[in-house]
Design an enzyme around this catalytic site. Sequence first.
Site, PDB file in Angstrom:
ATOM      1  CE1 TYR A 135      -3.039   3.048   0.515  1.00 25.71           C
ATOM      2  CE2 TYR A 135      -3.572   2.257   2.712  1.00 25.71           C
ATOM      3  CZ  TYR A 135      -3.758   3.161   1.696  1.00 25.71           C
ATOM      4  OH  TYR A 135      -4.671   4.181   1.842  1.00 25.71           O
ATOM      5  CE  LYS A 163      -5.743   1.480  -0.995  1.00 26.10           C
ATOM      6  NZ  LYS A 163      -6.264   1.476   0.398  1.00 26.10           N
TER       7      LYS A 163
END
Length: 303
Positions: A135, A163
């Site tokens: 992320y 992400k």
Amino acid sequence: MTGWRGVFPAITTQFKPDQSIDMAATAASIERQVKAGVNGVIMCGSLSEASTLDGEEKRAMVKLALDTVKGRVPVLAGTAEATTRNACKFAEDVAKIGGGGLMLLPGMIYKSDRRETLAHYRTVARATDLPIMVYNNPPAYGVDVTPEMFAELADEKTLVAIKESSDNVRRITDIVNLCGDRYILFCGVDDLILESLMLGAVGWVAGLVNAFPDETVQLYRLAQKGRYEEARALYRWFMPLLHLDVSVKLVQYIKLVQAEVGLGTETVRMPRMPLAGEERERVLGIIRAAVAKRPKLQALAAE
């Protein structure tokens, strides 16, 4: 490599009025997402208010999701710990519970430099066999995993997906140019999703999906089928709501949307507090204007 792709809701944690977790309401929210056709669920992310959950509660949320989806879609656990050691321990716990993967953030509180960030991701990657989604959200967390750093991390086999939430859609192309198809690319910014899908992302870690699961899945499927005129029309309707995902108060905003459409409550855990005054009225105005023009969706099968 894992087959992750599609819409992965970052599930909100539903609370009772006393701020204890409402397990039944959270399970119902997860079930509503799965029935809408999402492709995975993510528990214990930023939108889940993970920073306010203790370790036992986070493990309980992962277990709840696994018990609810019953293998229909993968369950990922957000992993945002202050130390690399605790992130490794949580990864072990998720594996024991039966989780399908991790969404791994940099160490919290301390803003690591390039060398430290790479070491954090390598250490956790080597501590688990679970597939990991990295992320990257420098606007929120102050640590940037650049395309060049992803190229350097490409030898870590458990790091399978990204992400991308840098708020810079150019990153999608830069990552592909440097890393080819090494990583599965997910968009993590609701109001950049159509652009990201057109540039090569194949997944969407979504926020407003908690309140509008059908529209979110439809938008993704239209884009994947190349039906861009229809996708643009839906995106333009959705955009005022999607902008709510990129605020410091995204949790309160999205939970208020959920409450307005009957898919949750606006109860949050302190230090967050529900919206009040002019701010609440402004957000309610955005929500109600969108609901008044909510499009009728035609059935659109998944590929």
